[in-house]
Enzyme design. Structure first.
Site, PDB file in Angstrom:
ATOM      1  N   ASP A 120       0.846  -1.194   0.000  1.00 20.35           N
ATOM      2  CA  ASP A 120       0.000   0.000   0.000  1.00 20.35           C
ATOM      3  C   ASP A 120       0.882   1.244   0.000  1.00 20.35           C
ATOM      4  O   ASP A 120       1.859   1.327   0.744  1.00 20.35           O
ATOM      5  CB  ASP A 120      -0.902  -0.004   1.239  1.00 20.35           C
ATOM      6  CG  ASP A 120      -2.013   1.022   1.137  1.00 20.35           C
ATOM      7  OD1 ASP A 120      -2.559   1.185   0.034  1.00 20.35           O
ATOM      8  OD2 ASP A 120      -2.351   1.646   2.157  1.00 20.35           O
ATOM      9  N   HIS A 127      -3.986  14.044   0.897  1.00 11.63           N
ATOM     10  CA  HIS A 127      -4.181  13.098   1.995  1.00 11.63           C
ATOM     11  C   HIS A 127      -2.960  13.072   2.907  1.00 11.63           C
ATOM     12  O   HIS A 127      -3.082  13.117   4.139  1.00 11.63           O
ATOM     13  CB  HIS A 127      -4.448  11.698   1.437  1.00 11.63           C
ATOM     14  CG  HIS A 127      -4.520  10.631   2.488  1.00 11.63           C
ATOM     15  ND1 HIS A 127      -5.583  10.517   3.364  1.00 11.63           N
ATOM     16  CD2 HIS A 127      -3.650   9.638   2.812  1.00 11.63           C
ATOM     17  CE1 HIS A 127      -5.379   9.497   4.171  1.00 11.63           C
ATOM     18  NE2 HIS A 127      -4.213   8.941   3.864  1.00 11.63           N
ATOM     19  N   GLU A 191     -10.381   3.732   3.522  1.00 12.21           N
ATOM     20  CA  GLU A 191      -9.460   4.438   2.648  1.00 12.21           C
ATOM     21  C   GLU A 191      -9.859   4.163   1.209  1.00 12.21           C
ATOM     22  O   GLU A 191      -9.856   3.009   0.772  1.00 12.21           O
ATOM     23  CB  GLU A 191      -8.004   4.031   2.900  1.00 12.21           C
ATOM     24  CG  GLU A 191      -7.480   4.551   4.223  1.00 12.21           C
ATOM     25  CD  GLU A 191      -5.986   4.388   4.387  1.00 12.21           C
ATOM     26  OE1 GLU A 191      -5.416   5.101   5.231  1.00 12.21           O
ATOM     27  OE2 GLU A 191      -5.387   3.546   3.677  1.00 12.21           O
ATOM     28  N   GLU A 193      -9.184   3.898  -2.458  1.00 10.97           N
ATOM     29  CA  GLU A 193      -7.971   3.698  -3.241  1.00 10.97           C
ATOM     30  C   GLU A 193      -8.284   2.997  -4.559  1.00 10.97           C
ATOM     31  O   GLU A 193      -9.342   2.392  -4.735  1.00 10.97           O
ATOM     32  CB  GLU A 193      -6.945   2.844  -2.473  1.00 10.97           C
ATOM     33  CG  GLU A 193      -6.564   3.400  -1.117  1.00 10.97           C
ATOM     34  CD  GLU A 193      -5.366   2.701  -0.507  1.00 10.97           C
ATOM     35  OE1 GLU A 193      -4.500   2.220  -1.274  1.00 10.97           O
ATOM     36  OE2 GLU A 193      -5.290   2.636   0.733  1.00 10.97           O
ATOM     37  N   ASP A 225      -8.752   0.050   1.926  1.00  9.42           N
ATOM     38  CA  ASP A 225      -7.805  -0.458   2.924  1.00  9.42           C
ATOM     39  C   ASP A 225      -8.286   0.003   4.303  1.00  9.42           C
ATOM     40  O   ASP A 225      -7.890   1.058   4.799  1.00  9.42           O
ATOM     41  CB  ASP A 225      -6.400   0.061   2.619  1.00  9.42           C
ATOM     42  CG  ASP A 225      -5.324  -0.751   3.322  1.00  9.42           C
ATOM     43  OD1 ASP A 225      -5.521  -1.953   3.528  1.00  9.42           O
ATOM     44  OD2 ASP A 225      -4.277  -0.175   3.653  1.00  9.42           O
ATOM     45  N   ARG A 229      -7.598   3.505  13.261  1.00 11.11           N
ATOM     46  CA  ARG A 229      -6.783   4.700  13.483  1.00 11.11           C
ATOM     47  C   ARG A 229      -6.230   4.797  14.912  1.00 11.11           C
ATOM     48  O   ARG A 229      -5.111   5.307  15.096  1.00 11.11           O
ATOM     49  CB  ARG A 229      -7.603   5.957  13.179  1.00 11.11           C
ATOM     50  CG  ARG A 229      -8.127   6.051  11.753  1.00 11.11           C
ATOM     51  CD  ARG A 229      -7.022   6.088  10.731  1.00 11.11           C
ATOM     52  NE  ARG A 229      -7.544   6.356   9.384  1.00 11.11           N
ATOM     53  CZ  ARG A 229      -6.834   6.282   8.283  1.00 11.11           C
ATOM     54  NH1 ARG A 229      -5.554   5.939   8.342  1.00 11.11           N
ATOM     55  NH2 ARG A 229      -7.381   6.529   7.102  1.00 11.11           N
ATOM     56  N   GLN A 232      -3.424   2.416  15.050  1.00  8.01           N
ATOM     57  CA  GLN A 232      -2.345   2.959  14.223  1.00  8.01           C
ATOM     58  C   GLN A 232      -1.563   4.042  14.969  1.00  8.01           C
ATOM     59  O   GLN A 232      -0.321   4.073  14.917  1.00  8.01           O
ATOM     60  CB  GLN A 232      -2.927   3.524  12.936  1.00  8.01           C
ATOM     61  CG  GLN A 232      -1.895   4.069  11.960  1.00  8.01           C
ATOM     62  CD  GLN A 232      -2.537   4.586  10.669  1.00  8.01           C
ATOM     63  OE1 GLN A 232      -3.746   4.516  10.494  1.00  8.01           O
ATOM     64  NE2 GLN A 232      -1.722   5.098   9.771  1.00  8.01           N
ATOM     65  N   LYS A 245      -3.656  -2.085   9.966  1.00 13.80           N
ATOM     66  CA  LYS A 245      -3.990  -2.236   8.556  1.00 13.80           C
ATOM     67  C   LYS A 245      -4.187  -3.692   8.149  1.00 13.80           C
ATOM     68  O   LYS A 245      -4.420  -3.976   6.967  1.00 13.80           O
ATOM     69  CB  LYS A 245      -2.863  -1.644   7.702  1.00 13.80           C
ATOM     70  CG  LYS A 245      -2.656  -0.160   7.888  1.00 13.80           C
ATOM     71  CD  LYS A 245      -3.721   0.637   7.174  1.00 13.80           C
ATOM     72  CE  LYS A 245      -3.322   2.099   7.108  1.00 13.80           C
ATOM     73  NZ  LYS A 245      -4.141   2.845   6.153  1.00 13.80           N
ATOM     74  N   THR A 249      -8.723  -5.775   3.668  1.00 10.61           N
ATOM     75  CA  THR A 249      -8.650  -4.896   2.502  1.00 10.61           C
ATOM     76  C   THR A 249      -9.666  -5.413   1.491  1.00 10.61           C
ATOM     77  O   THR A 249      -9.577  -6.560   1.057  1.00 10.61           O
ATOM     78  CB  THR A 249      -7.239  -4.909   1.881  1.00 10.61           C
ATOM     79  OG1 THR A 249      -6.289  -4.470   2.856  1.00 10.61           O
ATOM     80  CG2 THR A 249      -7.179  -4.012   0.663  1.00 10.61           C
ATOM     81  N   GLU A 350      -9.683  12.419   7.721  1.00  9.44           N
ATOM     82  CA  GLU A 350      -9.561  13.759   7.143  1.00  9.44           C
ATOM     83  C   GLU A 350     -10.884  14.512   7.205  1.00  9.44           C
ATOM     84  O   GLU A 350     -10.934  15.687   7.580  1.00  9.44           O
ATOM     85  CB  GLU A 350      -9.141  13.666   5.685  1.00  9.44           C
ATOM     86  CG  GLU A 350      -7.786  13.089   5.420  1.00  9.44           C
ATOM     87  CD  GLU A 350      -7.604  12.870   3.944  1.00  9.44           C
ATOM     88  OE1 GLU A 350      -7.245  13.833   3.240  1.00  9.44           O
ATOM     89  OE2 GLU A 350      -7.830  11.737   3.478  1.00  9.44           O
TER      90      GLU A 350
END
Length: 402
Positions: A120, A127, A191, A193, A225, A229, A232, A245, A249, A350
């Protein structure tokens, strides 16, 4: 005006259809009591490629009877091009003969590839800045090397799943007031992607140029993905994300080929400095793709893939810079696709400014994803009178197992 090619499958000719004859994405499907096999989406139908081979309509060395597309991809680009041309001839309006078609409504879609490795990346400047500012402050948001090379991490191939697979909220270590705590994730995120599917091997010890990387990419999928948080934030220094993570996915079931996206090539984000020669592109490596995501049926964000700073070919070339070998079935995540505005962000981290500013989803407040929430990604390239769509990329969150 050039006439638009039309298909013998009526639904494929609708202007809002994801799968016109210009697309022809590959996937793997099954029907009740039947084996997994390869197919191509056309309108609201699936062309059974294994049956086509059995009937002598196409020749792909028997690979379409396999339960994944890896063996077909390994045949190489000349075969990909030949089969695409043959499929177009079989499905074009006015073509004669019966075809082994299956209604999409009667089929179950499966993971289209055997994912050999998953990497990834972190290739949207918007971002990267937004998230970096939340974690480290705006003055230290972008690492010094960010505008010089694609930044990525090696993820888990074993937790890549197909659209529609439920995702279990993870447990993990999180930062508490007096040290680490064992807890269900409270800040679960998505996420948005694009995933590049690699269709050719490279040799250990040999680098791949950007041009060679382009030729190795078979096609693209939507990719979510999922990210824990709070896990993380506690684990990511000094080696980056790990368990935060690994929970899952999700990818879309149809691989949209590079050939189908070729008419939509465009430039990416404006560069702030020249790249080293091994990352230089000789032609535009991005696509004019509208992308976005929804939660519980409500559209939350919409942007374009062309906001990205590094293309998939550049990411692949960088991946081999040390001589790292690539394999058929490798999956490269683009990194979260975010534009400059809140309504264009590809993650709740975000959109809610780290959970400080809730958003409304069907009248209910959300800062992060709750149990039972369904997140769906979408993408399409718009042509004249047709569009190239990716189909669904959806997952629903199940409660944690303490």
């Amino acid at each position: 005006m050039v006439a638009i090619a039309r298909s013998r499958i009526a639904a494929a000719n609708r202007v809002d259809c994801d799968f016109p004859i210009q697309n022809l994405p590959y996937g793997v499907f099954s029907t009740a009591g039947g084996a997994l096999r390869c197919g191509v989406a056309i309108g609201d139908m699936i062309l059974d490629l294994a049956a086509c081979e059995a009937q002598g309509l196409i020749d792909a060395a028997g690979t379409f009877s396999q339960p994944q597309l890896n063996e077909f991809m390994a045949l190489g680009r000349p075969v990909w091009d030949r089969i695409r041309a043959r499929l177009t001839g079989l499905l074009v309006e006015g073509a004669e003969g019966e075809l082994p078609l299956v209604a999409m409504a009667d089929a179950t879609l499966h993971l289209p590839i055997r994912v050999t490795e998953f990497t990834d990346f972190y290739a949207s400047k918007h971002h990267a800045f937004n998230v970096g500012a939340l974690f480290r402050g705006p003055e230290n948001a972008l690492p010094a090397q960010w505008t010089h090379m694609p930044i990525g991490y090696n993820g888990r191939a074993s937790s890549v799943v197909v659209s529609g697979t439920p995702i279990r909220r993870p447990m993990g270590q999180v930062r508490g007031e007096n040290g680490p705590e064992w807890s269900a994730c409270h800040r679960l995120d998505l996420e948005l992607e694009l995933g590049a599917v690699i269709g050719a091997d490279s040799v250990m010890g040999q680098r791949v140029s950007v041009e060679e990387a382009e030729a190795m990419i078979f096609g693209y999928v939507l990719l979510n993905d999922w990210s824990a948080r709070d896990v993380q934030a506690w684990e990511y220094q000094p080696l980056g994300p790990f368990q935060s993570k690994a929970l899952g996915t999700t990818i879309s079931p149809w691989i949209v080929t590079q050939a189908a996206l070729e008419p939509f090539r465009t430039s990416g984000a404006k560069r702030v400095n020249a790249l080293l020669p091994y990352l230089a592109e000789t032609r535009a490596g991005f696509y004019d793709l509208t992308v976005g995501w929804a939660m519980n049926g409500q559209q939350m964000a919409r942007t374009n893939y062309n906001v990205m700073y590094y293309s998939s070919a550049q990411q692949l070339a960088h991946h081999t810079a040390s001589g790292c070998p690539m394999r058929v079935g490798d999956l490269l995540g683009s990194g979260t696709i975010s534009g400059p505005y809140i309504s264009q962000t590809g993650a709740l981290l975000e959109m809610t400014q780290g959970g400080r500013n809730p958003v409304l989803v069907n009248g209910e407040e959300r800062t992060f994803i709750q149990d039972g929430d369904e997140v769906s990604l979408f993408a399409h390239a718009q042509g004249q009178g047709y569009r190239i769509g990716f189909g669904p990329c959806t997952g629903t969150i199940l409660p944690a197992r303490p």
